[in-house]
Write an enzyme that holds these catalytic residues in place. Sequence first.
Site, PDB file in Angstrom:
ATOM      1  N   GLU A 370       1.198  -1.512  -0.073  1.00 41.98           N
ATOM      2  CA  GLU A 370      -0.509  -0.005  -0.308  1.00 41.98           C
ATOM      3  C   GLU A 370       1.193   1.335   0.233  1.00 41.98           C
ATOM      4  O   GLU A 370       0.980   2.513   0.304  1.00 41.98           O
ATOM      5  CB  GLU A 370      -0.750  -0.281   1.012  1.00 41.98           C
TER       6      GLU A 370
HETATM    7  N1  CAA Z   1      -6.364  11.924  -3.739  1.00 39.69           N
HETATM    8  C1  CAA Z   1      -6.747  11.903  -5.174  1.00 39.69           C
HETATM    9  N2  CAA Z   1      -5.840  12.761  -6.747  1.00 39.69           N
HETATM   10  C2  CAA Z   1      -5.136  12.223  -6.082  1.00 39.69           C
HETATM   11  C3  CAA Z   1      -4.496  12.036  -5.025  1.00 39.69           C
HETATM   12  C4  CAA Z   1      -4.798  11.519  -3.498  1.00 39.69           C
HETATM   13  N3  CAA Z   1      -4.712  10.778  -2.458  1.00 39.69           N
HETATM   14  N4  CAA Z   1      -2.580  11.594  -5.110  1.00 39.69           N
HETATM   15  C5  CAA Z   1      -2.499  11.622  -6.480  1.00 39.69           C
HETATM   16  N5  CAA Z   1      -3.543  11.734  -6.810  1.00 39.69           N
HETATM   17  C6  CAA Z   1      -4.309  12.754  -8.604  1.00 39.69           C
HETATM   18  C7  CAA Z   1      -3.148  14.034  -8.679  1.00 39.69           C
HETATM   19  O1  CAA Z   1      -3.683  15.142  -8.284  1.00 39.69           O
HETATM   20  C8  CAA Z   1      -2.797  13.980 -10.130  1.00 39.69           C
HETATM   21  O2  CAA Z   1      -4.096  14.321 -10.986  1.00 39.69           O
HETATM   22  P1  CAA Z   1      -3.924  15.885 -11.613  1.00 39.69           P
HETATM   23  O3  CAA Z   1      -2.955  15.498 -12.786  1.00 39.69           O
HETATM   24  O4  CAA Z   1      -5.396  15.381 -12.810  1.00 39.69           O
HETATM   25  O5  CAA Z   1      -3.876  17.138 -11.035  1.00 39.69           O
HETATM   26  C9  CAA Z   1      -2.985  12.476 -10.264  1.00 39.69           C
HETATM   27  O6  CAA Z   1      -3.824  11.667  -9.146  1.00 39.69           O
HETATM   28  C10 CAA Z   1      -1.971  11.548 -10.435  1.00 39.69           C
HETATM   29  O7  CAA Z   1      -0.788  12.146  -9.298  1.00 39.69           O
HETATM   30  P2  CAA Z   1       0.746  12.218  -9.422  1.00 39.69           P
HETATM   31  O8  CAA Z   1       1.226  13.887 -10.226  1.00 39.69           O
HETATM   32  O9  CAA Z   1       0.870  12.666  -8.196  1.00 39.69           O
HETATM   33  O10 CAA Z   1       0.927  11.264  -9.362  1.00 39.69           O
HETATM   34  P3  CAA Z   1       2.795  10.010  -9.865  1.00 39.69           P
HETATM   35  O11 CAA Z   1       3.026   9.513 -10.367  1.00 39.69           O
HETATM   36  O12 CAA Z   1       3.827  11.546  -8.873  1.00 39.69           O
HETATM   37  O13 CAA Z   1       2.347   9.457  -8.326  1.00 39.69           O
HETATM   38  C11 CAA Z   1       2.379   8.268  -5.915  1.00 39.69           C
HETATM   39  C12 CAA Z   1       1.901   9.242  -6.980  1.00 39.69           C
HETATM   40  C13 CAA Z   1       1.932   9.209  -4.555  1.00 39.69           C
HETATM   41  C14 CAA Z   1       4.044   8.325  -6.525  1.00 39.69           C
HETATM   42  C15 CAA Z   1       1.795   7.493  -6.689  1.00 39.69           C
HETATM   43  O14 CAA Z   1       2.180   6.607  -7.745  1.00 39.69           O
HETATM   44  C16 CAA Z   1       1.534   6.282  -5.543  1.00 39.69           C
HETATM   45  O15 CAA Z   1       0.959   6.318  -4.675  1.00 39.69           O
HETATM   46  N6  CAA Z   1       2.284   4.752  -5.104  1.00 39.69           N
HETATM   47  C17 CAA Z   1       2.686   3.976  -4.440  1.00 39.69           C
HETATM   48  C18 CAA Z   1       0.905   3.014  -5.169  1.00 39.69           C
HETATM   49  C19 CAA Z   1       1.203   2.200  -3.715  1.00 39.69           C
HETATM   50  O16 CAA Z   1       0.418   2.844  -2.849  1.00 39.69           O
HETATM   51  N7  CAA Z   1       0.666   0.464  -4.223  1.00 39.69           N
HETATM   52  C20 CAA Z   1       0.675  -0.058  -3.608  1.00 39.69           C
HETATM   53  C21 CAA Z   1      -0.323  -1.040  -4.484  1.00 39.69           C
HETATM   54  S1  CAA Z   1      -1.689  -1.547  -3.671  1.00 39.69           S
HETATM   55  C22 CAA Z   1      -1.351  -3.160  -2.071  1.00 39.69           C
HETATM   56  O17 CAA Z   1      -0.097  -2.847  -1.681  1.00 39.69           O
HETATM   57  C23 CAA Z   1      -2.662  -3.552  -1.830  1.00 39.69           C
HETATM   58  C24 CAA Z   1      -2.200  -4.376  -1.089  1.00 39.69           C
HETATM   59  O18 CAA Z   1      -2.464  -5.942  -2.038  1.00 39.69           O
HETATM   60  C25 CAA Z   1      -1.763  -5.055   0.139  1.00 39.69           C
END
Ligand code: CAA
Length: 392
Positions: A370
């Site tokens: 996550e």
């Molecule tokens: N709420 C709403 N929108 C969001 C947001 C949030 N919390 N975070 C980002 N966004 C939106 C941004 O506003 C942006 O939209 P706009 O361009 O329209 O403004 C869009 O999403 C893209 O955001 P970023 O430009 O910030 O994207 P990024 O490429 O820089 O990545 C990141 C952001 C936070 C690094 C993201 O890629 C991330 O969270 N990565 C980790 C993924 C993750 O947690 N994976 C876990 C897998 S699931 C798992 O583990 C489950 C399991 O089985 C236990």
Amino acid sequence: MNFSLTEEHQMIRDAARDFAQTELLPGVIERDEKQLFPSEQIKKLGQLGFLGMMVDPKYGGAGMDTISYVLAMEELSKVDASTSVVVSVNNSLVCWGLEKYGTEEQKQKYLVPLAQGQIIGAFCLSEPEAGSDATSQKTTAVDMGDHYLLNGTKNWITNGNSASVYLVIAQTDPEKGHRGINALIVEKGMPGFEVGLKENKLGIRGSDTHSLLFTDVKVPKENRIGEEGFGFKFAMKTLSGGRIGIAAQALGIASQALGIASGAYELSLEYSKQRKAFGKAIHEHQAVAFKLADMATKIEAARLLVMKAAWLKDQGQNYDKASAMAKLYASEVAMEATVEAVQIHGGYGFVKEYHVERLMRDAKITQIYEGTSEIQRIVIARAVLDEASAIA
Ligand code: CAA
């Protein structure tokens, strides 16, 4: 400001604690060793309402708040993190997203049985080449008019084989980048959908983690969650709440390892009272007492962060930064506490019967899934910088 739990919260915590002691503790070492999914335990948790804790009762849920969920997660995780991750994924990554963004038909068809624990769900974002960099989705969902044609591979999916419903994130329009991504509800048994290899893991070995393969799977348009192109934001918003659950899981692992909480077998603390060295109980040696003091302080700090994130969510306020902070800190404390717990136990800590070696192995994943600790730092740094520029 009020730091005390309500009577209802205490009842939920006690119910989860009892369940952990009576239903999870027996067999936890064997399930870990043999990688056995806790099917019976999950069934019972479903019957007790722990799989749809925050879902409105009109959709089969228990209608509780996030604080209740966090308390239950902490208690279950003290004993069996392999079971608590199933609870976490079903509650916060599957039920929450469906209730918040699903259509009425999707809720009736999928949310009700998921919240009642008749079936469980999985959340499918990670891919062989898209873990932290989640916008780089290679799985495609091509728009074919009345359905999407789904192709690709998902990796490290919790509940990979045991789930019946899968929320799959896939790219529909690569030119639009993250705005071309959709979230689709896929059912087990849809032609072209195959469950791939089961992972042989370091920790949370009782949970079933698989790769998933999609080959020309026809997913009806009515199975898309939210508007066209909402899939990435859906994933981000869902994970933001999911991180509170994982933070609570880490807190449970940490507090059990150090015996701070009132679990039935208070591991290190209890052990340090019983074990004697150089003529006195080992906790009377400052080297051990200071370890306990430091970890107790860190666990308390982690608990406050977790509770604050849950409270903000219950108040309808933004919790993105708070949940990232809670997960980052609680997972690092869990890792540190469990390593120290093994050390305090000495040779006994290195063998399975004393539980702490399992807690140490289980703790590691809380720094990875996550969103890794590094990703949490990105989320926190961006939020802090945004706040700073809003003030300037
Ligand atoms: N709420 C709403 N929108 C969001 C947001 C949030 N919390 N975070 C980002 N966004 C939106 C941004 O506003 C942006 O939209 P706009 O361009 O329209 O403004 C869009 O999403 C893209 O955001 P970023 O430009 O910030 O994207 P990024 O490429 O820089 O990545 C990141 C952001 C936070 C690094 C993201 O890629 C991330 O969270 N990565 C980790 C993924 C993750 O947690 N994976 C876990 C897998 S699931 C798992 O583990 C489950 C399991 O089985 C236990």
